[in-house]
Structure formats: C-alpha cells, structure tokens
Design a protein around this motif. Structure first.
Motif, PDB file in Angstrom:
ATOM      1  N   ILE A  75     -57.570 -39.527  16.037  1.00  0.00           N
ATOM      2  CA  ILE A  75     -57.729 -39.519  17.514  1.00  0.00           C
ATOM      3  C   ILE A  75     -56.820 -40.691  18.078  1.00  0.00           C
ATOM      4  CG2 ILE A  75     -59.301 -39.964  19.587  1.00  0.00           C
ATOM      5  CD1 ILE A  75     -61.527 -38.622  17.614  1.00  0.00           C
ATOM      6  N   MET A  76     -56.992 -41.836  17.589  1.00  0.00           N
ATOM      7  CA  MET A  76     -56.220 -42.837  18.126  1.00  0.00           C
ATOM      8  C   MET A  76     -54.484 -42.607  17.963  1.00  0.00           C
ATOM      9  SD  MET A  76     -56.614 -46.023  19.496  1.00  0.00           S
ATOM     10  CE  MET A  76     -55.035 -45.967  20.388  1.00  0.00           C
ATOM     11  N   GLN A  77     -54.230 -41.949  16.891  1.00  0.00           N
ATOM     12  CA  GLN A  77     -52.991 -41.523  16.642  1.00  0.00           C
ATOM     13  C   GLN A  77     -52.446 -40.486  17.848  1.00  0.00           C
ATOM     14  OE1 GLN A  77     -52.094 -39.507  12.935  1.00  0.00           O
ATOM     15  NE2 GLN A  77     -49.965 -39.241  13.290  1.00  0.00           N
ATOM     16  N   LYS A  78     -53.349 -39.514  18.174  1.00  0.00           N
ATOM     17  CA  LYS A  78     -53.037 -38.553  19.412  1.00  0.00           C
ATOM     18  C   LYS A  78     -52.878 -39.595  20.583  1.00  0.00           C
ATOM     19  CE  LYS A  78     -53.146 -34.947  17.139  1.00  0.00           C
ATOM     20  NZ  LYS A  78     -51.933 -33.946  17.141  1.00  0.00           N
ATOM     21  N   ILE A  79     -53.699 -40.330  20.716  1.00  0.00           N
ATOM     22  CA  ILE A  79     -53.743 -41.256  21.951  1.00  0.00           C
ATOM     23  C   ILE A  79     -52.192 -41.979  22.005  1.00  0.00           C
ATOM     24  CG2 ILE A  79     -54.375 -43.307  23.116  1.00  0.00           C
ATOM     25  CD1 ILE A  79     -57.087 -42.230  22.546  1.00  0.00           C
ATOM     26  N   ASN A  80     -51.854 -42.445  20.963  1.00  0.00           N
ATOM     27  CA  ASN A  80     -50.348 -43.182  20.689  1.00  0.00           C
ATOM     28  C   ASN A  80     -49.406 -42.109  21.219  1.00  0.00           C
ATOM     29  OD1 ASN A  80     -51.268 -45.697  20.622  1.00  0.00           O
ATOM     30  ND2 ASN A  80     -51.353 -45.619  18.266  1.00  0.00           N
ATOM     31  N   GLU A  81     -49.456 -40.896  20.652  1.00  0.00           N
ATOM     32  CA  GLU A  81     -48.557 -39.809  21.035  1.00  0.00           C
ATOM     33  C   GLU A  81     -48.452 -39.309  22.445  1.00  0.00           C
ATOM     34  OE1 GLU A  81     -49.403 -36.634  18.527  1.00  0.00           O
ATOM     35  OE2 GLU A  81     -49.147 -37.577  16.508  1.00  0.00           O
ATOM     36  N   PHE A  82     -49.719 -39.402  22.860  1.00  0.00           N
ATOM     37  CA  PHE A  82     -49.612 -39.276  24.574  1.00  0.00           C
ATOM     38  C   PHE A  82     -49.056 -40.152  25.292  1.00  0.00           C
ATOM     39  CE2 PHE A  82     -53.827 -36.126  24.624  1.00  0.00           C
ATOM     40  CZ  PHE A  82     -52.910 -35.172  24.170  1.00  0.00           C
ATOM     41  N   ALA A  83     -48.937 -41.413  24.889  1.00  0.00           N
ATOM     42  CA  ALA A  83     -48.498 -42.348  25.448  1.00  0.00           C
ATOM     43  C   ALA A  83     -47.075 -42.483  25.742  1.00  0.00           C
ATOM     44  CB  ALA A  83     -49.036 -43.963  24.977  1.00  0.00           C
ATOM     45  N   SER A  84     -46.405 -41.665  24.645  1.00  0.00           N
ATOM     46  CA  SER A  84     -44.890 -41.575  24.705  1.00  0.00           C
ATOM     47  C   SER A  84     -44.500 -40.555  25.654  1.00  0.00           C
ATOM     48  CB  SER A  84     -44.464 -41.454  23.427  1.00  0.00           C
ATOM     49  OG  SER A  84     -44.953 -40.109  22.802  1.00  0.00           O
ATOM     50  N   GLY A  85     -45.422 -39.766  26.511  1.00  0.00           N
ATOM     51  CA  GLY A  85     -44.822 -38.878  27.457  1.00  0.00           C
ATOM     52  C   GLY A  85     -45.505 -37.536  27.284  1.00  0.00           C
ATOM     53  N   PRO A  86     -45.591 -36.598  28.203  1.00  0.00           N
ATOM     54  CA  PRO A  86     -46.334 -35.452  28.471  1.00  0.00           C
ATOM     55  C   PRO A  86     -45.638 -34.221  27.575  1.00  0.00           C
ATOM     56  CG  PRO A  86     -45.250 -35.639  30.566  1.00  0.00           C
ATOM     57  CD  PRO A  86     -44.789 -36.966  29.480  1.00  0.00           C
ATOM     58  N   ARG A  87     -46.172 -33.555  26.796  1.00  0.00           N
ATOM     59  CA  ARG A  87     -45.544 -32.427  26.092  1.00  0.00           C
ATOM     60  C   ARG A  87     -46.426 -31.386  26.622  1.00  0.00           C
ATOM     61  NH1 ARG A  87     -44.923 -36.786  23.736  1.00  0.00           N
ATOM     62  NH2 ARG A  87     -43.919 -37.107  21.628  1.00  0.00           N
ATOM     63  N   MET A  88     -46.027 -30.786  27.631  1.00  0.00           N
ATOM     64  CA  MET A  88     -46.378 -29.409  28.309  1.00  0.00           C
ATOM     65  C   MET A  88     -46.357 -28.318  27.352  1.00  0.00           C
ATOM     66  SD  MET A  88     -47.340 -31.152  30.715  1.00  0.00           S
ATOM     67  CE  MET A  88     -48.179 -30.079  31.543  1.00  0.00           C
ATOM     68  N   ARG A  89     -47.301 -27.627  27.621  1.00  0.00           N
ATOM     69  CA  ARG A  89     -47.411 -26.130  26.515  1.00  0.00           C
ATOM     70  C   ARG A  89     -47.435 -25.013  27.400  1.00  0.00           C
ATOM     71  NH1 ARG A  89     -51.673 -28.797  22.318  1.00  0.00           N
ATOM     72  NH2 ARG A  89     -50.794 -30.736  22.382  1.00  0.00           N
TER      73      ARG A  89
END
Length: 96
Positions: A82-96
């Motif tokens: 979960i912490m890894q996902k938060i760090n990924e989100f911090a690098s910018g949006p990934r719209m689906r």
C-alpha cells in the motif's frame, strides 16, 4: 521508516476506503496502524481521509489538480504494498 517520504505538491488528497472487520482490509488496517502517523508528519498539508464502512472493497484514491482522480483496489495487499502504491501515486496521475 523506510518508504515514508514527502509526496509533493501534485497530489492534492489521499482517501483510503476499508472495512473494519473483513480479511481483505487487513492490510489497510495494518497500514493505518504503522504508516499513517509518519506519513502525515512528512506531509502535514496533505489531506489523508480514511473512510470505514462494513463489507466494502478496500480501495486507495488519489486526487490531483483539476479534479483528476485515480484509484487502485487494496484487497489482500500488505501494508508495504500500500505504501508503494501511494509513492507511485505521488509521481502523478495515471488515468485509466
């Protein structure tokens, strides 16, 4: 704690939806116990909202500028993932 960092100005809000009792939300509950306080201390201006509701799928939402949002299910994830996902989100949006 390793993995806890300042998340940057691009991320405007984090929301965590979880169930208080379900096994699929155990990782989200563990995350809250272990990482919430250090994450909030590193990011005092970032709203981190926790929504608890019975029998829901645990999910992490990230909101960016101009109302852009993205989310990922947290079912059966451990707190480090979960912490890894938060760090990924911090690098910018990934719209689906």
């Amino acid at each position: 704690m390793a993995g806890i960092r300042a998340l940057g100005a691009g991320l405007k809000e984090l929301r965590i939806h979880m169930c208080q009792k379900s096994p699929s939300s155990q990782g989200a509950r563990d995350f809250m116990e272990s990482f919430y306080v250090p994450l909030k201390q590193r990011n005092p201006e970032l709203p981190i909202l926790v929504r608890e509701c019975s029998e829901i799928e645990p999910r992490l939402w990230a909101r960016y500028g101009y109302g852009a949002e993205t989310s990922v299910p947290l079912s059966n994830m451990n707190k480090e993932s979960i912490m890894q996902k938060i760090n990924e989100f911090a690098s910018g949006p990934r719209m689906r």
